[in-house]
Design an enzyme around this catalytic site. Sequence first.
Site, PDB file in Angstrom:
ATOM      1  N   VAL A   8       0.836  -1.204   0.000  1.00 57.23           N
ATOM      2  CA  VAL A   8       0.000   0.000   0.000  1.00 57.23           C
ATOM      3  C   VAL A   8       0.867   1.249   0.000  1.00 57.23           C
ATOM      4  CG1 VAL A   8      -1.814   1.246   1.244  1.00 57.23           C
ATOM      5  CG2 VAL A   8      -1.835  -1.253   1.193  1.00 57.23           C
ATOM      6  N   GLU A   9       1.994   1.193   0.695  1.00 55.26           N
ATOM      7  CA  GLU A   9       2.885   2.350   0.774  1.00 55.26           C
ATOM      8  C   GLU A   9       3.535   2.674  -0.573  1.00 55.26           C
ATOM      9  OE1 GLU A   9       3.653   4.595   2.845  1.00 55.26           O
ATOM     10  OE2 GLU A   9       2.856   3.942   4.763  1.00 55.26           O
ATOM     11  N   SER A  10       4.058   1.642  -1.260  1.00 51.08           N
ATOM     12  CA  SER A  10       4.946   1.910  -2.400  1.00 51.08           C
ATOM     13  C   SER A  10       4.682   1.081  -3.644  1.00 51.08           C
ATOM     14  CB  SER A  10       6.398   1.665  -1.968  1.00 51.08           C
ATOM     15  OG  SER A  10       6.586   0.295  -1.640  1.00 51.08           O
TER      16      SER A  10
END
Length: 448
Positions: free
Chosen positions: A108-110
């Site tokens: 989800v972050e990257s």
Amino acid sequence: MISFSEAFSQESPQESAVSVSENIQPNYHYEYIPDFTYEEVNRRIKAMDTEMPFALNDRIFSFIQYFTVRNRDYTKMVLARKDKFFPLFEETLKKHEMPSEIEFLSIVESGLDPQIKSRVGAMGLWQFMPATGKMYGMNVNSDVDDRMDPELSTDAAAKYLKSLYRMFGDWEVAMAAYNCGPGNVRKAIRKSGGKTTFWGIYDHLPKETRSYVPQVQAFLYVLNHLEEHNFNLEEPTYPIEYDKIRFDRALNLEKLAALTDICLKELKELNPSVKNGSIPLSNRSMEVKIPKSSAIFIKENLAWISDSLGNQPTFLLTSNTPPVIIPVEKAVANSNSGRIAYQVKSGDVLGSIASKHGVSVTQVKEWNNLSSNLIKVGQTLYIHSGKTSTAPTLADNSKSTEQRTYTVRPGDSLWIISQKHALSIDQIKRLNNLNSNNIKPGQKLIIG
């Protein structure tokens, strides 16, 4: 496969759907997308054995629909990269005694891209801001950014998340704090009347954080039920096995690749935190990741490789013949008579230009008063032919028609020999029918 310019978690699901669709080209190859119901998904989730609590609700279900139906391309991109990073994540989380499900947070972050940068300046697999990165020992400067190093950033993310868990006593809340900061989470807890679970404080969290944890849980479900949603990965990406070597000096990755016959692309892939292809003196203690297949050779020859990586090559005489001293006027005249003007093209670097003209990088820099290796497209560089060197140090052999040879000495490399005789490595290899950069002391090489 689609590359994203921003971390997905920076956007709300509605905004994400719009921005992603703008990047997807029309695709008329239709694939079968199985139907599923809320009850079917709920039954599968209840059968999952997870270390973190996981209960389905409408919010999570909507993200499962999004990643299995509306945006399958993003899921396929994640699948292609997963095997490259998940073994590292699992090993690190196990070391810190943390739930293995935390690894899905990086998706989800990257989107599992170690060099992705968000619009607010967060960087890497775990999207660290510069200040937080430095707090966990990651160097950030114009040449090296440790936030893009998978090992360092994963270990830092584990430590940070563990500290947030100690603060709030709940892994879902810790992940929310990782996204919006512990201050916003404390504020949400106060507004909720003291509730301490993610879903208890959900309505009081920032908008993007409300989508953050449900996306992590949606991917936890999807990646554990690929067959049920007809995901068949054809070309996975696997990690390159590597060793870490400290050269204890400033170095250029391109020069290291040329000296050791390592694929430059692999070297850059293993060291994504090196931004401009060079490690500066300020980061001289940095460990360089080397493909395991080349690590033994480098360790056995570390002294001369490290010496050859020096910014200024050492020029040695090949015989005891005293150097020829010529008047400055004659040197300048000879220099100008053999000079050509070369205009820098797109993709050019000093190394390729020097090799093309049979001279060294140092000579090109001296002839053009360059203090660094930086050049620009359209820039004019003046190159002097090898026959009219501006600073001859050996007796003039231009009249000789005999073949010139050089006997390899202990510590020599093709790069060192190329610098001594104003040849490129490729030229020496072609003259001697060499298939690799390996040479031995006592070996005779044709150099002209």
